[in-house]
Design a protein around this motif. Structure first.
Motif, PDB file in Angstrom:
ATOM      1  N   TYR A   1       0.848  -1.175   0.000  1.00  0.00           N
ATOM      2  CA  TYR A   1       0.000   0.000   0.000  1.00  0.00           C
ATOM      3  C   TYR A   1       0.893   1.238   0.000  1.00  0.00           C
ATOM      4  O   TYR A   1       1.878   1.289   0.737  1.00  0.00           O
ATOM      5  CB  TYR A   1      -0.903   0.026   1.239  1.00  0.00           C
ATOM      6  CG  TYR A   1      -2.181  -0.753   1.080  1.00  0.00           C
ATOM      7  CD1 TYR A   1      -3.108  -0.386   0.115  1.00  0.00           C
ATOM      8  CD2 TYR A   1      -2.467  -1.836   1.905  1.00  0.00           C
ATOM      9  CE1 TYR A   1      -4.286  -1.105  -0.031  1.00  0.00           C
ATOM     10  CE2 TYR A   1      -3.645  -2.551   1.769  1.00  0.00           C
ATOM     11  CZ  TYR A   1      -4.549  -2.178   0.797  1.00  0.00           C
ATOM     12  OH  TYR A   1      -5.696  -2.894   0.645  1.00  0.00           O
ATOM     13  N   PRO A   2       0.590   2.242  -0.811  1.00  0.00           N
ATOM     14  CA  PRO A   2       1.436   3.448  -0.826  1.00  0.00           C
ATOM     15  C   PRO A   2       1.280   4.258   0.449  1.00  0.00           C
ATOM     16  O   PRO A   2       0.162   4.499   0.910  1.00  0.00           O
ATOM     17  CB  PRO A   2       0.919   4.228  -2.041  1.00  0.00           C
ATOM     18  CG  PRO A   2      -0.495   3.780  -2.214  1.00  0.00           C
ATOM     19  CD  PRO A   2      -0.527   2.342  -1.766  1.00  0.00           C
ATOM     20  N   LEU A   3       2.397   4.665   1.022  1.00  0.00           N
ATOM     21  CA  LEU A   3       2.413   5.495   2.218  1.00  0.00           C
ATOM     22  C   LEU A   3       3.260   6.735   1.957  1.00  0.00           C
ATOM     23  O   LEU A   3       4.266   6.672   1.233  1.00  0.00           O
ATOM     24  CB  LEU A   3       2.980   4.722   3.406  1.00  0.00           C
ATOM     25  CG  LEU A   3       2.162   3.507   3.870  1.00  0.00           C
ATOM     26  CD1 LEU A   3       2.899   2.766   4.980  1.00  0.00           C
ATOM     27  CD2 LEU A   3       0.780   3.936   4.338  1.00  0.00           C
ATOM     28  N   PRO A   4       2.889   7.890   2.503  1.00  0.00           N
ATOM     29  CA  PRO A   4       3.622   9.138   2.222  1.00  0.00           C
ATOM     30  C   PRO A   4       5.106   9.061   2.557  1.00  0.00           C
ATOM     31  O   PRO A   4       5.923   9.674   1.866  1.00  0.00           O
ATOM     32  CB  PRO A   4       2.902  10.173   3.105  1.00  0.00           C
ATOM     33  CG  PRO A   4       1.519   9.627   3.269  1.00  0.00           C
ATOM     34  CD  PRO A   4       1.685   8.134   3.314  1.00  0.00           C
ATOM     35  N   ARG A   5       5.476   8.319   3.589  1.00  0.00           N
ATOM     36  CA  ARG A   5       6.888   8.276   3.972  1.00  0.00           C
ATOM     37  C   ARG A   5       7.763   7.596   2.918  1.00  0.00           C
ATOM     38  O   ARG A   5       8.982   7.768   2.937  1.00  0.00           O
ATOM     39  CB  ARG A   5       7.047   7.564   5.320  1.00  0.00           C
ATOM     40  CG  ARG A   5       6.631   6.113   5.321  1.00  0.00           C
ATOM     41  CD  ARG A   5       7.051   5.438   6.624  1.00  0.00           C
ATOM     42  NE  ARG A   5       6.623   4.048   6.683  1.00  0.00           N
ATOM     43  CZ  ARG A   5       5.495   3.641   7.251  1.00  0.00           C
ATOM     44  NH1 ARG A   5       4.665   4.537   7.796  1.00  0.00           N
ATOM     45  NH2 ARG A   5       5.163   2.361   7.273  1.00  0.00           N
ATOM     46  N   ASP A   6       7.163   6.851   1.998  1.00  0.00           N
ATOM     47  CA  ASP A   6       7.953   6.222   0.932  1.00  0.00           C
ATOM     48  C   ASP A   6       8.626   7.257   0.036  1.00  0.00           C
ATOM     49  O   ASP A   6       9.670   6.986  -0.559  1.00  0.00           O
ATOM     50  CB  ASP A   6       7.068   5.315   0.075  1.00  0.00           C
ATOM     51  CG  ASP A   6       6.468   4.159   0.878  1.00  0.00           C
ATOM     52  OD1 ASP A   6       7.043   3.826   1.931  1.00  0.00           O
ATOM     53  OD2 ASP A   6       5.434   3.618   0.446  1.00  0.00           O
ATOM     54  N   LEU A   7       8.032   8.449  -0.055  1.00  0.00           N
ATOM     55  CA  LEU A   7       8.561   9.478  -0.956  1.00  0.00           C
ATOM     56  C   LEU A   7       9.829  10.127  -0.427  1.00  0.00           C
ATOM     57  O   LEU A   7      10.517  10.825  -1.183  1.00  0.00           O
ATOM     58  CB  LEU A   7       7.493  10.553  -1.202  1.00  0.00           C
ATOM     59  CG  LEU A   7       6.189  10.060  -1.839  1.00  0.00           C
ATOM     60  CD1 LEU A   7       5.232  11.229  -2.028  1.00  0.00           C
ATOM     61  CD2 LEU A   7       6.450   9.366  -3.161  1.00  0.00           C
ATOM     62  N   LEU A   8      10.123   9.962   0.854  1.00  0.00           N
ATOM     63  CA  LEU A   8      11.356  10.547   1.397  1.00  0.00           C
ATOM     64  C   LEU A   8      12.595   9.958   0.732  1.00  0.00           C
ATOM     65  O   LEU A   8      13.645  10.591   0.678  1.00  0.00           O
ATOM     66  CB  LEU A   8      11.412  10.326   2.914  1.00  0.00           C
ATOM     67  CG  LEU A   8      10.305  11.008   3.721  1.00  0.00           C
ATOM     68  CD1 LEU A   8      10.433  10.640   5.201  1.00  0.00           C
ATOM     69  CD2 LEU A   8      10.357  12.518   3.556  1.00  0.00           C
ATOM     70  N   PHE A   9      12.469   8.763   0.192  1.00  0.00           N
ATOM     71  CA  PHE A   9      13.604   8.115  -0.461  1.00  0.00           C
ATOM     72  C   PHE A   9      13.971   8.808  -1.777  1.00  0.00           C
ATOM     73  O   PHE A   9      15.083   8.647  -2.275  1.00  0.00           O
ATOM     74  CB  PHE A   9      13.262   6.639  -0.724  1.00  0.00           C
ATOM     75  CG  PHE A   9      14.331   5.880  -1.447  1.00  0.00           C
ATOM     76  CD1 PHE A   9      15.563   5.658  -0.864  1.00  0.00           C
ATOM     77  CD2 PHE A   9      14.104   5.396  -2.730  1.00  0.00           C
ATOM     78  CE1 PHE A   9      16.565   4.965  -1.538  1.00  0.00           C
ATOM     79  CE2 PHE A   9      15.088   4.698  -3.409  1.00  0.00           C
ATOM     80  CZ  PHE A   9      16.321   4.486  -2.803  1.00  0.00           C
ATOM     81  N   THR A  10      13.042   9.596  -2.351  1.00  0.00           N
ATOM     82  CA  THR A  10      13.319  10.233  -3.636  1.00  0.00           C
ATOM     83  C   THR A  10      14.342  11.360  -3.542  1.00  0.00           C
ATOM     84  O   THR A  10      14.991  11.680  -4.539  1.00  0.00           O
ATOM     85  CB  THR A  10      12.018  10.790  -4.236  1.00  0.00           C
ATOM     86  OG1 THR A  10      11.463  11.770  -3.341  1.00  0.00           O
ATOM     87  CG2 THR A  10      11.010   9.681  -4.453  1.00  0.00           C
ATOM     88  N   LEU A  11      14.502  11.968  -2.372  1.00  0.00           N
ATOM     89  CA  LEU A  11      15.469  13.067  -2.236  1.00  0.00           C
ATOM     90  C   LEU A  11      16.910  12.576  -2.347  1.00  0.00           C
ATOM     91  O   LEU A  11      17.691  13.110  -3.148  1.00  0.00           O
ATOM     92  CB  LEU A  11      15.220  13.814  -0.927  1.00  0.00           C
ATOM     93  CG  LEU A  11      13.878  14.548  -0.843  1.00  0.00           C
ATOM     94  CD1 LEU A  11      13.706  15.198   0.521  1.00  0.00           C
ATOM     95  CD2 LEU A  11      13.768  15.591  -1.954  1.00  0.00           C
TER      96      LEU A  11
END
Length: 416
Positions: free
Chosen positions: A50-60
């Protein structure tokens, strides 16, 4: 131990603060849904999440990795490739360093000095007006980006867009929502995301972060402001669609954009290398695919399903309006770029070739003005030279006639 405990406490407070101000479920999820509902109770199928907002921190940190990889790619692969394709850089005249002129140039880089500025610089530098104008023209030429630099940037974007489009097409062609867009909303928002689509999202978002971070050092183009708006809108669109689990329709949006971008970058590469016919063929292919995907497929299929079809499955909420607003911003940019492309198509059809990229470097306008000025000055000099040659020829004719008259008079006198 104290430092570790303090770090955990700081992370917990930051997460609580983000949950309180940014990750409010009223913004990201339809009415009646919460983040707890997004978590699957029990064992989750392998290869999905399931997508979770904290997954996007890895993009930085991934964006920083893209920047480092680009640095290596441009020097190890793109630079030798540019030499193989015959990319040549223009050699500009190096100007002498004059402190006052240099300071004026750095302060007013975008504009040539006015007549009043030139008068003031004449007094300060003890130079003539012509010398000052020549200095500024050569100084601006020195700052123009080389064809090699533009080729390296285009080749990096070509490689990413081509890989992203190929990978996206392979992972999406077997999905039901690729053929029937209403499937994007079946069971929303409790939709599992496959690992392939998760990495598709993460890579695209990290790449656009890297483009935004490098925009100040990349070659500046005439649509610079539109590019900034596009990068910001794309980052917001990808990030929000992941958090709100608009992943299915989001993958379609990314696939549509990647389908033509790699053709544009490849056309630029061959253009910098002087391969005109190859560039023209790729440009025609890019124009057709861009106009079809961005002006027909994108609004009639993707925007329509997010605006109309989605309302059959949930009530509108903040995320619905925000997501569709970003899609409409992208559509406005598509119309702007389509207008530029149609101008190029007009030149290609009626002039027989693509004269230049309508989204070319900002400095190219200055270069064209200078070349036109040089052509005008050459025409003036040629006209003056022709008039001088004509007068010289007339003088030669008069001298010949005078000389022949004297010879005739001399012969007649001898005959007498």
């Amino acid at each position: 131990m104290l430092n570790l405990a303090f770090g955990k406490l700081f992370v917990c407070r930051m997460e609580r603060l983000l949950n309180q101000w940014l990750w409010q479920q009223e913004y990201w999820l339809p009415p009646g849904m919460s983040w707890k509902d997004m978590k699957m109770h029990g064992r989750m199928p392998k290869g999905s999440r399931y997508p979770l907002p904290r997954d996007l921190l890895f993009t930085l940190p991934l964006a920083l990795g893209f920047i480092a990889l680009r640095y290596v790619f441009e020097r190890v692969i793109a630079l030798p490739l540019s030499r193989c394709l015959g990319v040549r850089d223009r050699v500009w005249v190096r100007v002498a360093f004059i402190p006052k002129l240099e300071a004026f140039y750095l302060k007013n880089r975008k504009q040539m000095p006015s007549q009043s500025d030139i008068l003031g610089l004449e007094k300060q530098c003890s130079l003539t007006r012509r010398q000052i104008e020549t200095w500024f023209r050569h100084r601006r030429n020195q700052d123009k980006p080389s064809n090699t630099k533009k080729f390296c940037e285009a080749s990096w974007r070509f490689v990413f867009y081509f890989i992203a489009f190929s990978a996206g097409l392979v992972t999406l062609i077997d999905t039901p929502w690729f053929w029937d867009h209403r499937e994007c909303w079946q069971g929303y928002p409790k939709q599992l995301v496959a690992d392939a689509h998760y990495w598709y999202y993460i890579m695209e978002l990290g790449f656009y972060w890297s483009l935004l971070l490098c925009v100040s050092v990349d070659v500046k183009r005439k649509d610079f402001k539109e590019q900034i708006i596009h990068h910001i809108a794309t980052i917001l669109l990808i990030g929000f669609s992941y958090c709100a689990n608009y992943v299915r329709v989001g993958t379609l949006v990314m696939l549509v954009h990647d389908s033509s971008d790699f053709l544009l970058e490849s056309a630029k590469m061959f253009n910098y290398g002087g391969w005109r016919k190859t560039c023209d063929v790729l440009f025609v292919m890019f124009s057709v695919i861009f106009l079809v995907t961005r002006l027909i497929v994108f609004p009639s299929r993707i925007v329509y399903t997010t605006l109309v079809d989605s309302l059959d499955f949930f009530q509108p909420f903040f995320g619905y309006y925000f997501f569709n607003a970003l899609l409409l911003v992208l559509q406005a940019l598509h119309i702007f770029w389509a207008w530029l492309i149609l101008r190029m198509v007009y030149k290609f059809v009626f002039l027989g070739k693509v004269e230049r990229d309508e989204r070319s470097d900002e400095e190219s306008e200055v270069e064209e003005e200078e070349e036109k000025g040089e052509e005008c000055s050459w025409e003036q000099r040629k006209g003056t030279l022709n008039s001088k040659l004509a007068s010289l020829a007339n003088n030669c004719v008069l001298n010949n006639l005078t000389h022949q008259r004297r010879n005739m008079s001399y012969r007649m006198a001898n005959t007498r």
